[in-house]
Design a protein around this motif. Structure first.
Motif, PDB file in Angstrom:
ATOM      1  N   LEU A 158       0.806  -1.195   0.000  1.00 14.83           N
ATOM      2  CA  LEU A 158       0.000   0.000   0.000  1.00 14.83           C
ATOM      3  C   LEU A 158       0.843   1.250   0.000  1.00 14.83           C
ATOM      4  N   VAL A 218       2.347   4.499   1.506  1.00 14.39           N
ATOM      5  CA  VAL A 218       2.715   4.935   2.841  1.00 14.39           C
ATOM      6  C   VAL A 218       2.881   6.443   2.801  1.00 14.39           C
ATOM      7  N   THR A 273       6.106  -6.924   8.146  1.00 13.44           N
ATOM      8  CA  THR A 273       4.679  -6.939   8.469  1.00 13.44           C
ATOM      9  C   THR A 273       4.478  -7.237   9.950  1.00 13.44           C
ATOM     10  N   GLY A 328       1.956  -0.869   6.257  1.00 13.12           N
ATOM     11  CA  GLY A 328       0.513  -0.778   6.402  1.00 13.12           C
ATOM     12  C   GLY A 328       0.038  -1.050   7.813  1.00 13.12           C
ATOM     13  N   LYS A 329      -1.255  -0.995   8.006  1.00 13.16           N
ATOM     14  CA  LYS A 329      -1.876  -1.261   9.296  1.00 13.16           C
ATOM     15  C   LYS A 329      -2.345  -2.706   9.379  1.00 13.16           C
ATOM     16  N   GLU A 340      -4.208   0.598   4.410  1.00 11.95           N
ATOM     17  CA  GLU A 340      -3.314   1.610   4.963  1.00 11.95           C
ATOM     18  C   GLU A 340      -4.114   2.874   5.235  1.00 11.95           C
TER      19      GLU A 340
END
Length: 218
Positions: free
Chosen positions: A6, A8, A87, A93-94, A114
């Protein structure tokens, strides 16, 4: 999908950087709102070390790497191991998910969300290994991911998605999930070493609620 997973955002305040550093020390906290997702044929869960071989094999494909922003090519086992490590540490990402087949646990790709800095928008991204294309898996995974975001995060008003202009299959997935075209621009491609044209789509909560059965989307 526009990032290694994703986009950032780079415009972070010192306080946000400090909070992020603190959170990275406690990676188990990062997935408390990232539940395992189940669909008819898929299980989406956190990537782990057992995925490294399959991840390296499927990601080492120019047809995949040139359609995302931050995936290198060639893609090695070391790249896959580093991806899994990051990760776990919350550096990508979240919510980052490994997409696996429910019937046998086979790793087939990745997806994730994200958050944007506005606190109201998240961006989704995804990629799937070439042997699993054209089987509806990507759409199924995206439906599950979108549903999770809107059902569990009441502060999120809208979800963004991006794809390369030439990526007809990805555009079709985005449209089948109810996203609406917003505009076009350029995004960096690590594999190509240049910027590439992309399209930007958005799905708001109101539209999702009207389409949440997904049966209304052809």
């Amino acid at each position: 999908m526009q990032g290694e997973l994703l986009r950032v955002d780079q415009s972070r305040s010192p306080r946000e950087d400090r909070v992020s550093s603190e959170e990275r020390l406690r990676p188990e906290r990062l997935r408390t709102d990232c539940p395992v997702l189940l669909s008819e044929r898929l299980v989406m869960r956190a990537p782990h070390e057992e995925d490294i071989d399959a991840l390296a094999h499927l990601a080492n494909n120019a047809k995949v790497a040139t359609m995302v922003s931050r995936m290198p090519h060639p893609y090695t086992a070391d790249d896959a191991a580093d991806f899994v490590r990051r990760t776990k540490n919350g550096e990508i990402g979240k919510c980052v998910y490994a997409i696996t087949k429910a019937e046998n646990g086979a790793f087939i790709g990745c997806c994730g969300v994200e958050p944007h800095t506005d606190g109201r928008t998240v961006e989704i991204g995804y990629w799937l290994g070439e042997p699993y294309w054209n089987k509806g898996y990507t759409t199924e995974a995206c439906h599950a991911l979108v549903d999770m975001v809107f059902r569990t995060r009441q502060d999120v008003d809208q979800i963004d998605a991006r794809c390369r202009v030439m990526n007809v299959a990805s555009r079709r997935v985005i449209q089948k999930c109810g996203f609406q075209f917003q505009g076009s621009g350029l995004a960096a491609s690590l594999a190509l070493g240049s910027n590439v044209p992309v399209e930007w789509y958005r799905l708001d909560r109101k539209t999702w609620m009207s389409l949440r059965s997904w049966g209304n989307i052809a």
